[in-house]
Design an enzyme around this catalytic site. Structure first.
Site, short mmCIF file in Angstrom:
data_model
loop_
_atom_site.label_atom_id
_atom_site.label_comp_id
_atom_site.label_asym_id
_atom_site.label_seq_id
_atom_site.Cartn_x
_atom_site.Cartn_y
_atom_site.Cartn_z
N CYS A 114 0.83 -1.20 0.00
CA CYS A 114 0.00 0.00 0.00
C CYS A 114 0.87 1.26 0.00
O CYS A 114 1.43 1.62 -1.04
CB CYS A 114 -0.99 -0.04 1.15
N HIS A 214 -3.68 -4.79 0.51
CA HIS A 214 -3.18 -5.20 1.83
C HIS A 214 -3.19 -6.73 1.94
O HIS A 214 -4.13 -7.32 2.47
CB HIS A 214 -4.04 -4.59 2.93
N GLU A 216 -1.62 -8.57 3.95
CA GLU A 216 -1.63 -9.02 5.35
C GLU A 216 -3.04 -9.20 5.89
O GLU A 216 -3.22 -9.88 6.92
CB GLU A 216 -0.84 -8.03 6.22
#
Length: 234
Positions: A114, A214, A216
């Site tokens: 990001c 993202h 994660e």
């Protein structure tokens, strides 16, 4: 071999029990994904980016992740900030830009997430779209209120990102900015269905990619983290 991955962190005002002070923080999902992929984590908080400090930090890690966070200061790419931009974080901007440039110079395996993609592009001379709703007419990439948006991504055949993730996938988005002019040395490796840049490869790098989404937030899909750890191990 134990593979050490350095992750850039935030400096934020926090409350911990009776204490209210600035602290080095990073959402645990980042470290969880690196550990699950087989790496160990070294936190890299903003600090004065002297050449000696940058070199010593990168000597200690086998790979680097520049994480998400606040907007990059628009003045760093020659523009006045948009009214919707976050307040600048000059300490973090300077530190991460120095880390990125030095990591590329020494061909250290790299993953930008990001903000990390935006830092990479600005560090190499590119620019950003400061407020996507002005360009695409919607807030599809950032609902606000800490709610991640699901968006389709189409990868570019022949790129490193395509080789890792296949032709298309659905990702978790939370950004109101994106790459505008792509810096020299980067190749666009994925776009949204509206043409917004969603990933880049670093040309000529042993392993160098950055994504606008993202990963994660999708801990059941560790392909990006696993690929970084594998490259770092080599």
């Amino acid at each position: 071999m134990t593979v050490a991955i350095g992750l850039s962190t935030y400096l934020e005002h926090t409350e911990m029990g009776l204490w209210k002070r600035s602290a080095t923080v990073l959402p645990k999902v980042y470290t969880d994904c690196v550990i699950a992929a087989g790496g160990v984590v070294l936190a890299l908080p903003p600090q004065p980016p002297t050449p000696a400090a940058v070199a010593r930090v990168l000597d200690a890690v086998d790979g680097l992740i520049i994480t998400g966070g606040k907007d990059v200061d628009a003045r760093l790419y020659g523009q006045e900030p948009h009214p919707e931009n976050d307040a600048p974080r000059p300490d973090r901007d300077a530190w991460e830009i120095a880390l990125v440039r030095a990591a590329i110079e020494r061909d250290l395996p790299f993953l930008g997430i990001c903000r990390g993609l935006q830092v990479l592009n600005v560090a190499l001379g590119g620019t950003l779209i400061q407020h996507l709703p002005d360009v695409i007419g919607s807030t599809r990439y950032s609902y606000g209120n800490a709610t991640f948006a699901d968006n389709p991504v189409h990868t570019v055949p022949g790129t490193r990102i395509a080789g890792m993730l296949g032709p298309e996938l659905t990702v978790k988005s939370y950004h109101h900015q994106a790459v505008d002019r792509v810096a020299d040395g980067l190749t666009v490796s994925a776009r949204g269905d509206d043409g917004v840049v969603q990933a880049v490869d670093i040309d000529g790098a042993r392993f160098g990619v950055a994504v606008q989404w993202h990963p994660e937030e999708s801990p059941d899909d560790l392909r990006l983290f696993a690929a970084l750890v594998a490259a770092a191990a080599r």
